[in-house]
Design a protein around this motif. Structure first.
Motif, short mmCIF file in Angstrom:
data_model
loop_
_atom_site.label_atom_id
_atom_site.label_comp_id
_atom_site.label_asym_id
_atom_site.label_seq_id
_atom_site.Cartn_x
_atom_site.Cartn_y
_atom_site.Cartn_z
N ARG A 56 0.83 -1.21 0.00
CA ARG A 56 0.00 0.00 0.00
C ARG A 56 0.86 1.26 0.00
NH1 ARG A 56 -1.31 3.37 3.78
NH2 ARG A 56 -0.44 2.04 5.40
N ILE A 57 1.91 1.26 0.83
CA ILE A 57 2.81 2.42 0.90
C ILE A 57 3.53 2.63 -0.42
CG2 ILE A 57 4.90 3.33 2.00
CD1 ILE A 57 4.01 1.92 4.58
N ILE A 58 4.02 1.52 -1.00
CA ILE A 58 4.74 1.61 -2.27
C ILE A 58 3.83 2.12 -3.39
CG2 ILE A 58 5.66 0.16 -4.14
CD1 ILE A 58 7.80 0.74 -2.27
N GLN A 59 2.60 1.59 -3.46
CA GLN A 59 1.69 2.01 -4.52
C GLN A 59 1.37 3.50 -4.42
OE1 GLN A 59 0.11 0.01 -7.35
NE2 GLN A 59 0.36 2.19 -7.75
N SER A 60 1.19 3.99 -3.20
CA SER A 60 0.93 5.42 -2.99
C SER A 60 2.11 6.27 -3.47
CB SER A 60 0.65 5.70 -1.51
OG SER A 60 -0.49 5.03 -1.08
N ALA A 61 3.32 5.78 -3.17
CA ALA A 61 4.53 6.50 -3.59
C ALA A 61 4.67 6.54 -5.11
CB ALA A 61 5.76 5.84 -2.96
N ILE A 62 4.39 5.40 -5.75
CA ILE A 62 4.49 5.33 -7.22
C ILE A 62 3.44 6.23 -7.86
CG2 ILE A 62 4.28 3.80 -9.21
CD1 ILE A 62 6.84 3.45 -7.52
N THR A 63 2.26 6.29 -7.27
CA THR A 63 1.20 7.17 -7.79
C THR A 63 1.63 8.63 -7.71
OG1 THR A 63 -0.50 5.59 -7.10
CG2 THR A 63 -1.21 7.85 -7.53
N LEU A 64 2.27 9.01 -6.61
CA LEU A 64 2.78 10.38 -6.47
C LEU A 64 3.84 10.69 -7.52
CD1 LEU A 64 3.14 10.83 -2.59
CD2 LEU A 64 1.61 12.10 -4.11
N LEU A 65 4.74 9.73 -7.75
CA LEU A 65 5.79 9.93 -8.75
C LEU A 65 5.20 10.10 -10.15
CD1 LEU A 65 8.56 7.39 -7.63
CD2 LEU A 65 8.66 9.88 -7.53
N SER A 66 4.15 9.33 -10.44
CA SER A 66 3.54 9.38 -11.78
C SER A 66 2.87 10.73 -12.05
CB SER A 66 2.52 8.25 -11.94
OG SER A 66 1.41 8.46 -11.08
N GLN A 67 2.57 11.47 -10.97
CA GLN A 67 1.98 12.80 -11.13
C GLN A 67 3.04 13.87 -11.39
OE1 GLN A 67 -0.21 13.25 -7.49
NE2 GLN A 67 -1.75 11.71 -8.04
N ARG A 68 4.30 13.51 -11.09
CA ARG A 68 5.40 14.47 -11.24
C ARG A 68 6.27 14.21 -12.46
NH1 ARG A 68 7.94 17.24 -6.85
NH2 ARG A 68 6.57 17.49 -5.06
N TYR A 69 6.43 12.92 -12.81
CA TYR A 69 7.39 12.56 -13.85
C TYR A 69 6.73 11.78 -14.98
CZ TYR A 69 10.55 13.77 -10.03
OH TYR A 69 11.18 14.43 -9.01
N ALA A 70 7.46 11.65 -16.08
CA ALA A 70 6.96 10.93 -17.25
C ALA A 70 6.77 9.46 -16.92
CB ALA A 70 7.95 11.08 -18.41
N HIS A 71 5.87 8.83 -17.64
CA HIS A 71 5.53 7.42 -17.41
C HIS A 71 6.77 6.53 -17.50
CE1 HIS A 71 2.78 3.93 -17.44
NE2 HIS A 71 3.64 3.41 -18.28
N GLU A 72 7.61 6.76 -18.50
CA GLU A 72 8.80 5.92 -18.70
C GLU A 72 9.78 6.08 -17.54
OE1 GLU A 72 11.32 3.16 -20.49
OE2 GLU A 72 9.19 3.62 -20.78
N THR A 73 9.90 7.29 -17.00
CA THR A 73 10.79 7.54 -15.86
C THR A 73 10.34 6.75 -14.64
OG1 THR A 73 11.28 9.77 -16.66
CG2 THR A 73 11.74 9.32 -14.34
N VAL A 74 9.03 6.79 -14.36
CA VAL A 74 8.49 6.07 -13.20
C VAL A 74 8.58 4.56 -13.42
CG1 VAL A 74 6.48 5.79 -11.69
CG2 VAL A 74 6.94 8.01 -12.73
N ARG A 75 8.39 4.13 -14.65
CA ARG A 75 8.51 2.70 -14.96
C ARG A 75 9.91 2.19 -14.62
NH1 ARG A 75 10.47 -0.71 -18.19
NH2 ARG A 75 11.57 0.88 -19.40
N LYS A 76 10.93 3.01 -14.90
CA LYS A 76 12.30 2.63 -14.56
C LYS A 76 12.49 2.56 -13.04
CE LYS A 76 14.70 4.29 -18.68
NZ LYS A 76 15.66 5.28 -19.22
#
Length: 367
Positions: free
Chosen positions: A105-125
């Motif tokens: 749950r904590i990780i998914q919330s963090a990834i969601t926050l990153l996806s709002q700031r950075y490009a999809h490919e960046t977060v995928r990496k």
């Protein structure tokens, strides 16, 4: 003492630590040397004198740094740079979370926050890097379960590029091709010449900038792609994947433009002022950013609506070829993809100016 030994089939990793009754010895066999070295690194980390309790109390970002110290010899310099970017991102969204506190749950919330700031490919990496790290943490017994399982990278519809932004209309694409093919190149037109080669072959920017003089065959109208320019290290290195090594045909008129340009530098086309074909005459290396700026400048000059990056040339070429019935395997080989699956996943699409007609035709079938 730990070491990796080559066998007739594969490699054997031998880990050893301590002495006497406290000595730890572990031997494992692997198919590749990289896997064997990774095993040694993990065992070194696992049996570190600081112990498991110390590692479990590390912040996520600190654990990633700690793990990288042992893995860096198995990671290329470019990939290592992307790991450092991931560390910065983790510090941003998980500043106080420790290893023993982490869950899905904590990780998914963090990834969601990153996806709002950075490009999809960046977060995928970032997700890919964290999966590898947590997988190692599970193997070493620092955590019981990998929290990255089933983690998804949300798509921000405001950041996600539409097909209209990825694929240039065929009419505009031809306009740029014709302009570049009929342009009279001068000494300072090196960037524009690189765009010419990319737009007629679909090669990556790094592959164009890493093209050596000896790999341009004027006699047989072809080029050999076997190396690529690395922006981070500012050196020439291996291609993106083994399948990226390929020989490509080039229109004779394009090669003639390239040959004439080299004559302007008072050097024969098969001679060299430097190792790379597109080095400037005063010895400077070109950068991908300048190629992209040149391509977008051409769009403004020709009054093309949109703001297409130089990488979209590959999207455009792939979409046009597939729409015209080209075999996806051959398109994949042309672009130097690791497999046709990559071509289908990222490039299979319709060109903007033809998609509407095709959808209209399909709906007409229902009448």
């Amino acid at each position: 003492m730990s070491n990796v030994k080559k066998l007739n089939k594969g490699y054997e990793a031998s880990f050893s630590k301590g002495s006497g009754c406290n000595r730890v010895r572990i031997n494992r066999r692997f198919k590749t040397k990289t896997e064997a070295l990774a095993f040694i690194a993990e065992q070194t980390l696992k049996h570190n004198s600081n112990g498991k309790l110390f590692r479990r109390r590390l912040l996520i970002s600190a654990y990633l740094k700690y793990w990288l110290k042992f893995e860096k010899n198995n990671i290329s310099e470019e990939t290592l740079h992307t790991y450092k970017t991931t560390i910065n991102h983790v510090q941003l969204v998980l500043p106080r979370i420790k290893m023993y506190e982490i869950n899905r749950r904590i990780i998914q919330s963090a990834i969601t926050l990153l996806s709002q700031r950075y490009a999809h490919e960046t977060v995928r990496k970032d997700v890919s890097h964290l999966k590898v790290m947590f997988r190692a943490a599970v193997r070493m017994g620092d955590i019981h379960k990998n929290p990255m399982e089933d983690i998804t990278v949300p798509t921000d519809r405001f950041r996600q590029k539409s097909i209209d932004e990825k694929v240039m209309p065929e009419s505009d694409f031809k306009k740029i091709k014709n302009y570049l093919l009929n342009y009279d190149y001068h000494e300072k037109d090196c960037n524009r010449l690189v765009v010419l080669l990319i737009i007629f072959t679909g090669i990556r920017v790094g592959e164009a900038l890493g093209l050596s003089v000896e790999n341009v065959d004027f006699k047989n109208n072809s080029i050999l792609i076997n190396q690529s320019w690395k922006t981070i290290t500012k050196t020439v290195g291996e291609t993106k994947t083994p399948n990226s090594v390929r020989k490509l045909p080039v229109q004779s008129k394009v090669l003639q433009k390239m040959k004439n340009w080299r004559y302007l530098g008072h050097t024969t086309p098969d001679g060299s002022n430097g190792k790379l074909f597109f080095q400037t005459f005063d010895g400077r290396f070109l950068q991908p950013a300048s190629i992209n700026a040149c391509y977008q400048g051409l769009q403004k000059k020709l009054k093309i609506v949109g703001n297409y990056s130089i990488h979209t040339v590959r999207h455009t070429i792939a979409s046009l070829l597939l729409e015209k019935g080209a075999d996806i395997v051959q398109v994949s080989r042309l672009l130097g993809h690791s497999s046709p699956k990559i071509t289908a996943t990222y490039y299979l699409g319709l060109t903007p100016d033809k998609g509407l007609n095709k959808r209209r035709t399909m709906l007409d079938m229902l009448e």
